[in-house]
Design an enzyme around this catalytic site. Sequence first.
Site, PDB file in Angstrom:
ATOM      1  N   GLU A  42       8.251 -23.998 -25.848  1.00 19.09           N
ATOM      2  CA  GLU A  42       7.104 -23.373 -26.693  1.00 19.09           C
ATOM      3  C   GLU A  42       8.045 -22.737 -27.977  1.00 19.09           C
ATOM      4  O   GLU A  42       7.418 -22.668 -28.863  1.00 19.09           O
ATOM      5  CB  GLU A  42       6.533 -22.344 -25.659  1.00 19.09           C
ATOM      6  N   SER A  98       0.351 -14.494  -0.770  1.00 18.01           N
ATOM      7  CA  SER A  98      -0.431 -14.196   0.694  1.00 18.01           C
ATOM      8  C   SER A  98      -0.594 -12.487   0.835  1.00 18.01           C
ATOM      9  O   SER A  98      -1.485 -12.126   1.752  1.00 18.01           O
ATOM     10  CB  SER A  98       0.864 -14.217   1.836  1.00 18.01           C
ATOM     11  N   GLN A 106      -3.838 -35.291 -16.164  1.00 18.42           N
ATOM     12  CA  GLN A 106      -5.224 -35.879 -16.545  1.00 18.42           C
ATOM     13  C   GLN A 106      -6.235 -34.831 -16.099  1.00 18.42           C
ATOM     14  O   GLN A 106      -5.917 -34.083 -15.204  1.00 18.42           O
ATOM     15  CB  GLN A 106      -5.315 -37.187 -15.581  1.00 18.42           C
ATOM     16  N   HIS A 130      -3.334  -7.432  -2.106  1.00 18.16           N
ATOM     17  CA  HIS A 130      -3.061  -5.941  -2.856  1.00 18.16           C
ATOM     18  C   HIS A 130      -2.886  -6.421  -4.295  1.00 18.16           C
ATOM     19  O   HIS A 130      -1.956  -7.415  -4.766  1.00 18.16           O
ATOM     20  CB  HIS A 130      -1.992  -5.352  -2.168  1.00 18.16           C
ATOM     21  N   TYR A 163      -0.251 -39.810 -10.371  1.00 18.85           N
ATOM     22  CA  TYR A 163      -0.062 -40.055 -11.760  1.00 18.85           C
ATOM     23  C   TYR A 163       0.641 -38.867 -12.266  1.00 18.85           C
ATOM     24  O   TYR A 163       1.388 -38.578 -13.334  1.00 18.85           O
ATOM     25  CB  TYR A 163      -1.170 -40.692 -12.458  1.00 18.85           C
ATOM     26  N   CYS A 178       0.657  -1.196  -0.003  1.00 17.19           N
ATOM     27  CA  CYS A 178       0.023   0.154   0.114  1.00 17.19           C
ATOM     28  C   CYS A 178       0.668   1.287   0.044  1.00 17.19           C
ATOM     29  O   CYS A 178       2.122   1.064   0.467  1.00 17.19           O
ATOM     30  CB  CYS A 178      -0.858   0.170   1.317  1.00 17.19           C
ATOM     31  N   PHE A 185      -5.878 -31.098  -7.761  1.00 14.55           N
ATOM     32  CA  PHE A 185      -4.448 -31.480  -7.287  1.00 14.55           C
ATOM     33  C   PHE A 185      -3.659 -32.059  -8.353  1.00 14.55           C
ATOM     34  O   PHE A 185      -4.070 -32.819  -8.839  1.00 14.55           O
ATOM     35  CB  PHE A 185      -4.343 -32.336  -6.106  1.00 14.55           C
ATOM     36  N   HIS A 214      -1.326 -17.168 -20.704  1.00 18.49           N
ATOM     37  CA  HIS A 214      -1.899 -18.459 -19.871  1.00 18.49           C
ATOM     38  C   HIS A 214      -2.518 -18.069 -18.488  1.00 18.49           C
ATOM     39  O   HIS A 214      -2.137 -17.469 -17.736  1.00 18.49           O
ATOM     40  CB  HIS A 214      -0.727 -19.563 -19.861  1.00 18.49           C
ATOM     41  N   HIS A 234      -1.232  -6.731  -7.632  1.00 14.56           N
ATOM     42  CA  HIS A 234       0.044  -6.724  -8.061  1.00 14.56           C
ATOM     43  C   HIS A 234       0.647  -7.863  -9.099  1.00 14.56           C
ATOM     44  O   HIS A 234      -0.127  -8.959  -8.806  1.00 14.56           O
ATOM     45  CB  HIS A 234       1.219  -6.578  -6.872  1.00 14.56           C
ATOM     46  N   HIS A 261       1.126 -14.240 -26.292  1.00 13.30           N
ATOM     47  CA  HIS A 261      -0.225 -14.808 -25.520  1.00 13.30           C
ATOM     48  C   HIS A 261       0.078 -14.988 -24.120  1.00 13.30           C
ATOM     49  O   HIS A 261       1.144 -14.449 -23.662  1.00 13.30           O
ATOM     50  CB  HIS A 261      -0.395 -16.317 -26.305  1.00 13.30           C
ATOM     51  N   GLY A 287      -0.525 -19.167  -3.128  1.00 10.73           N
ATOM     52  CA  GLY A 287       0.545 -18.704  -2.593  1.00 10.73           C
ATOM     53  C   GLY A 287       0.619 -17.331  -2.474  1.00 10.73           C
ATOM     54  O   GLY A 287       1.778 -16.911  -1.919  1.00 10.73           O
ATOM     55  N   GLN A 313       4.557  -9.876 -10.623  1.00 11.06           N
ATOM     56  CA  GLN A 313       5.919  -9.993 -10.533  1.00 11.06           C
ATOM     57  C   GLN A 313       6.463 -10.050 -11.771  1.00 11.06           C
ATOM     58  O   GLN A 313       5.790 -10.372 -12.890  1.00 11.06           O
ATOM     59  CB  GLN A 313       6.248 -11.164  -9.729  1.00 11.06           C
ATOM     60  N   ASP A 367      12.543  -6.781  -2.821  1.00 11.40           N
ATOM     61  CA  ASP A 367      13.425  -6.693  -1.784  1.00 11.40           C
ATOM     62  C   ASP A 367      14.145  -7.952  -1.327  1.00 11.40           C
ATOM     63  O   ASP A 367      15.262  -8.034  -0.953  1.00 11.40           O
ATOM     64  CB  ASP A 367      12.504  -6.119  -0.522  1.00 11.40           C
TER      65      ASP A 367
END
Length: 329
Positions: free
Chosen positions: A168, A147, A309, A150, A302, A39, A298, A284, A152, A282, A145, A154, A62
């Site tokens: 690719e 946490s 699958q 806000h 396999y 913020c 999950f 994803h 944003h 493109h 993941g 990366q 950081d």
Amino acid sequence: MTRDWLLVSPQRTQRPWQGQVEKTAAPAGVAYDPTCYLCPGNARAGGVRNPGYTSTFVFDNDFAALRPETPDDHFREGGLLIAEGEKGICRVVCFSPNHSLTVSRMDVADLRRVVDTWVEQYLDLGAKPFIRHVQIFENRGEMMGASNPHPHCQIWSNERLPNDIVREQASQSDYLHENHRCLLCDYLKLETAAGERMVCENASFTVVVPFWAVWPFETLVISKRHITGIDELENRERDDLGEILKRITTRYDNLFAASFPYTMGFHQRPTDGAEHPHWHFHAHYYPPLLRSATVRKFMVGYELLAMPQRDITAESAAERLRAIPEEHV
Ligand SMILES: [Zn+2]
Ligand SMILES: [Zn+2]
Ligand SMILES: [Zn+2]
């Protein structure tokens, strides 16, 4: 064994919040959270204070996984243990000063500023001699993941092409050589004609559940014009990119009546100075949810040992996403 590379960044364990789940003190829907390190005006973990920014805001991560000062080390043992020093730069882009927003709830005009920032960053990082690949990505939701809610993303940029980009690139390059046409231009024609995996489109972009989708509601955002990178978007196409991202993420939110978690990212030509005419810009979307806001897919058993699958067909996923309103309900 797999001929894949793995990025090792032991310095990241120095992150002060490592191991703890950051629960924001402010309730959802609050535009400013005094405990949020993204913020405006707040102090970050490294002690640096954010400016009172009013639009987008970019800073060097950081506790970056990649650093520009990493030495050019080489490690070889018995021809089987192979490691290389890897330079890079990691940045964070705040989309808005408003803590409570998501891409799906931002104005198209504000998303245009985000697109402009992505273009600037791709060009700025890509111009550095040791940066050959720029990965822009957004992790949305605790399930992925992320946490901090806000809004944003990366940007991780580095010397060598990551595994998925190498794959690719080889597919697109081989297809161009064999067919004298672009792989994704041909694929887009095929999907447009078939229609059954289409989700939505505007003048510049089409969203499909790809034929080869692995995640239940995975989508691919394809530019209608053949461009190799985000920097080649024209004025109108930049507006359209923000608009299509808002529309697909709103559909996701409405699918299970919840703020939808996902990882999204752009794929485009490497910044190694070559032309790469085979690359087609493109994005994803990889969302983990399967049946509801709490039932996720999950990738275990396999999938982890052999191959992915799917539980629902790409066509039925597209049909459900097509039927969902593009306004928040
Ligand atoms: Zn915040
Ligand atoms: Zn193309
Ligand atoms: Zn891709």
